[in-house]
Scaffold this motif. Structure first.
Motif, PDB file in Angstrom:
ATOM      1  N   ASP A 159       5.604  -0.752   8.196  1.00  0.00           N
ATOM      2  CA  ASP A 159       5.563   0.208   7.725  1.00  0.00           C
ATOM      3  C   ASP A 159       6.103  -0.230   6.742  1.00  0.00           C
ATOM      4  OD1 ASP A 159       4.014   1.550   9.013  1.00  0.00           O
ATOM      5  OD2 ASP A 159       5.453   2.582  10.314  1.00  0.00           O
TER       6      ASP A 159
ATOM      7  N   HIS B 267       5.291   4.493   4.756  1.00  0.00           N
ATOM      8  CA  HIS B 267       4.083   4.033   3.816  1.00  0.00           C
ATOM      9  C   HIS B 267       3.767   2.735   4.886  1.00  0.00           C
ATOM     10  CE1 HIS B 267       4.720   6.701   0.324  1.00  0.00           C
ATOM     11  NE2 HIS B 267       6.263   6.003   0.363  1.00  0.00           N
ATOM     12  N   HIS B 268       2.286   2.824   5.432  1.00  0.00           N
ATOM     13  CA  HIS B 268       1.702   2.031   6.749  1.00  0.00           C
ATOM     14  C   HIS B 268       1.281   0.958   6.119  1.00  0.00           C
ATOM     15  CE1 HIS B 268       0.812   0.291  10.793  1.00  0.00           C
ATOM     16  NE2 HIS B 268      -1.027   0.617   9.941  1.00  0.00           N
ATOM     17  N   GLN B 269       1.080  -0.034   6.219  1.00  0.00           N
ATOM     18  CA  GLN B 269      -0.054  -1.178   5.708  1.00  0.00           C
ATOM     19  C   GLN B 269      -1.014  -1.713   6.841  1.00  0.00           C
ATOM     20  OE1 GLN B 269       1.190  -2.340   2.544  1.00  0.00           O
ATOM     21  NE2 GLN B 269       2.494  -0.762   3.491  1.00  0.00           N
ATOM     22  N   THR B 270      -2.283  -0.992   6.597  1.00  0.00           N
ATOM     23  CA  THR B 270      -3.225  -0.973   7.360  1.00  0.00           C
ATOM     24  C   THR B 270      -3.553  -2.069   7.723  1.00  0.00           C
ATOM     25  OG1 THR B 270      -4.953  -1.405   5.931  1.00  0.00           O
ATOM     26  CG2 THR B 270      -3.740   1.208   6.366  1.00  0.00           C
TER      27      THR B 270
ATOM     28  N   GLU C  96       0.641  -1.245   0.219  1.00  0.00           N
ATOM     29  CA  GLU C  96      -0.126  -0.007  -0.037  1.00  0.00           C
ATOM     30  C   GLU C  96       0.599   1.397   0.643  1.00  0.00           C
ATOM     31  OE1 GLU C  96      -3.046   0.109   2.913  1.00  0.00           O
ATOM     32  OE2 GLU C  96      -2.815  -1.705   3.128  1.00  0.00           O
ATOM     33  N   GLN C  97       0.352   2.081  -0.477  1.00  0.00           N
ATOM     34  CA  GLN C  97       0.891   3.638  -0.740  1.00  0.00           C
ATOM     35  C   GLN C  97       0.386   4.709  -0.017  1.00  0.00           C
ATOM     36  OE1 GLN C  97       2.009   5.371  -4.112  1.00  0.00           O
ATOM     37  NE2 GLN C  97       3.070   7.262  -3.502  1.00  0.00           N
ATOM     38  N   GLY C  98       1.404   5.070   1.247  1.00  0.00           N
ATOM     39  CA  GLY C  98       0.969   6.601   1.950  1.00  0.00           C
ATOM     40  C   GLY C  98      -0.207   7.450   1.230  1.00  0.00           C
ATOM     41  N   GLY C  99      -1.056   8.503   1.942  1.00  0.00           N
ATOM     42  CA  GLY C  99      -0.005  10.034   1.336  1.00  0.00           C
ATOM     43  C   GLY C  99       0.731  10.218   1.177  1.00  0.00           C
TER      44      GLY C  99
ATOM     45  N   ALA D 101       6.375   8.953   9.988  1.00  0.00           N
ATOM     46  CA  ALA D 101       5.109   8.207   9.173  1.00  0.00           C
ATOM     47  C   ALA D 101       4.793   9.587   7.932  1.00  0.00           C
ATOM     48  CB  ALA D 101       3.602   8.751  10.371  1.00  0.00           C
ATOM     49  N   ARG D 102       6.025  10.645   8.079  1.00  0.00           N
ATOM     50  CA  ARG D 102       6.094  11.076   6.780  1.00  0.00           C
ATOM     51  C   ARG D 102       7.245  10.850   5.824  1.00  0.00           C
ATOM     52  NH1 ARG D 102       8.529  15.667   7.577  1.00  0.00           N
ATOM     53  NH2 ARG D 102       9.207  15.962   9.386  1.00  0.00           N
TER      54      ARG D 102
END
Length: 482
Positions: free
Chosen positions: A313, A305-308, A272-275, A301-302
């Motif tokens: 990460d 990319h977190h894996q929900t 997954e890609q973060g924001g 977190a900046r």
């Protein structure tokens, strides 16, 4: 209820499946069962078996089969269930033993540990009869000379009389040191336990519990895992994702998967890609702020990319097609210093060049080496050469190679045809490769093919149950080296 009353006739076999189906076969006559869930299947199966026991007026022995394996239970005419002790086989001479043929059941995840060095052979020790309870323990292997054996033992000197005293409170404890074994939760045993018949877990469930315990540990200080193979397409990135997911899910420790490719890596494509679009280069540029005493944990977190779902990460490699920056050894040191401040576990993906500066510096920081291969000979040969290169360098590198975990995944190429012969060839090739690596590394784990690992983002929950179990075994093998 005496188990000896449960004869082997009639022959009763009961199958319990996780999809709400099952069957009871009595002397070759099959009774299919379909129900809403596993518990309802079990209730119907027990009804059929209990009716048979009631007709005979005695308990019956039942062979059970479920995803965990096979077992034996005793069912009384009143529906009371207990676990049976398998009949002890009659010893046979080797020439009297005949091979058994049939359709093999699916193989569980296999962990092959490297053979331990041979221990010195001790002189034969004559067996001694078991000593009664409360007697002093018997010491085996103590040499006694003939002369000493013939001489009478010296008379004991009477001890001075001492006042009788009671036990000390220091030697008394009301704490239970041994944890209570939890009842079975899976298969026939688990279903029976939920109905009130407490059953011990099967060996397969006990092994899974031990693997979970191993991957759930917290170690003092951070640990770094490097996933390496000099050949592309060897399953490095899926291995990084799955090990990160296993370690993060079970241990709850902050875990990051770091793409340390010297060129554009694929870890970001399979997760997954973060924001944001930040990568390892952005983290390096901000390292001074991230390492400052005033920095807060959430600031990482900046850059990751977190894996929900899988709770880890991802630190991506530079994905700028027009960029020409190559991460240096010094930059690997900086990124590793930052990550070890924010994470307990670091799982590093790698490129295909063992001579690259970032690859060699990654090895310097590694605590546990993992070498993935697919069941294709050129991937296996590249893995062998990777280990050979590290072994030839000596020191820390050689120790990593000797303590490595090799993960052998079945070939996806053979699986696409869905031919029975192709499936068997892929499984046989994976076994051959695993057996070849076993003498040279600490552990080897085989992973079955799973379409959820072939394309797109990888999710632990999307895997088949057998694949999840295999990756848990792989995670336990890796964590065993921490």
């Amino acid at each position: 209820m005496m188990e000896t009353q449960a004869l082997d006739f009639p022959r009763i076999n009961a199958v319990l499946r996780t999809n709400g189906t099952g069957e009871v076969t009595i002397n070759g006559t099959s009774h299919a069962i379909e129900a809403a869930d596993e518990a309802a299947v079990l209730t119907d199966a027990l009804r059929i078996i209990t009716e048979t026991a009631a007709q005979l007026g005695r308990p019956v022995r039942v062979s059970t089969t479920d995803p965990d394996g096979r077992g034996l239970i005793i069912v009384s005419p009143e529906g009371v269930v207990s676990e049976a002790t398998p009949n002890k086989p009659t010893p046979k001479r080797e020439q009297d033993t005949l091979p058994i043929t049939g359709t093999p059941s699916p193989e569980p995840a296999k962990v092959t540990a490297a053979p331990a060095p041979a221990a010195p052979v001790a002189p034969p020790v004559e067996e001694t009869a078991a000593h009664p309870a409360g007697a002093a323990p018997v010491t085996f292997g103590a040499a006694v000379s003939d002369a000493a054996a013939q001489e009478p033992a010296p008379a004991a000197t009477p001890a001075a009389a001492e006042p009788a005293t009671g036990p000390s409170l220091k030697d008394t404890s009301f704490l239970i040191s041994t944890p209570v074994l939890q009842p079975a939760t899976r298969g026939w045993r688990g279903a029976l336990s939920r109905l009130g018949f407490r059953m011990d877990p099967s060996p397969e469930e006990l092994a899974e519990r031990e693997d979970i315990r191993t991957v759930s540990q917290h170690w003092p200080g951070p640990r770094t895992v490097a996933v390496v193979n000099r050949k592309g397409g060897a399953n490095k990135t899926p291995t990084v994702v799955m090990l990160s997911a296993i370690l993060a899910r079970y241990s709850g420790a902050a875990t990051v998967a770091w793409d340390n490719n010297e060129s554009q890596g694929t870890l970001g494509w399979r997760t997954e890609q973060g924001g944001h679009n930040n990568s390892v280069l952005d983290l390096i540029d901000s390292s001074q702020a991230l390492l400052s005493p005033s920095a807060q944990a959430a600031e990482i977190a900046r850059f990751v990319h977190h894996q929900t779902a899988d709770k880890f990460d991802v630190l991506r490699s530079d994905e700028n097609d027009e960029g020409d920056h190559e991460v240096t050894a010094e930059e690997v040191d900086i990124a590793h210093q930052v990550l070890t401040r924010y994470y307990r576990l670091i799982v590093m993906d790698s490129g295909n060049t063992a001579r690259a500066a970032n690859w060699r510096r990654m090895i310097h920081h590694t605590n546990q080496l993992v070498v993935p291969v697919t069941a294709i000979e050129n991937r296996a040969e590249a893995a062998r050469l990777t280990l050979q290169t590290l072994e030839s360098r000596g020191g820390h590198d050689a120790e990593l190679a000797r303590n490595a975990v090799v993960i052998v995944s079945e070939s996806t190429d053979a699986k696409r045809s869905m031919s029975g012969d192709a499936l068997k060839r892929a499984r046989d090739e994976a076994r051959r490769i695993a057996d070849g690596f076993a003498p040279h590394v600490r552990a080897v784990v085989r992973i079955p093919y799973d379409p959820a690992l072939v394309n797109g983002p990888i999710r632990y929950e999307a895997l088949q149950e057998a694949t999840q179990r295999a990756w848990l075994a792989a995670g336990a093998a890796v964590a065993g080296g921490f």
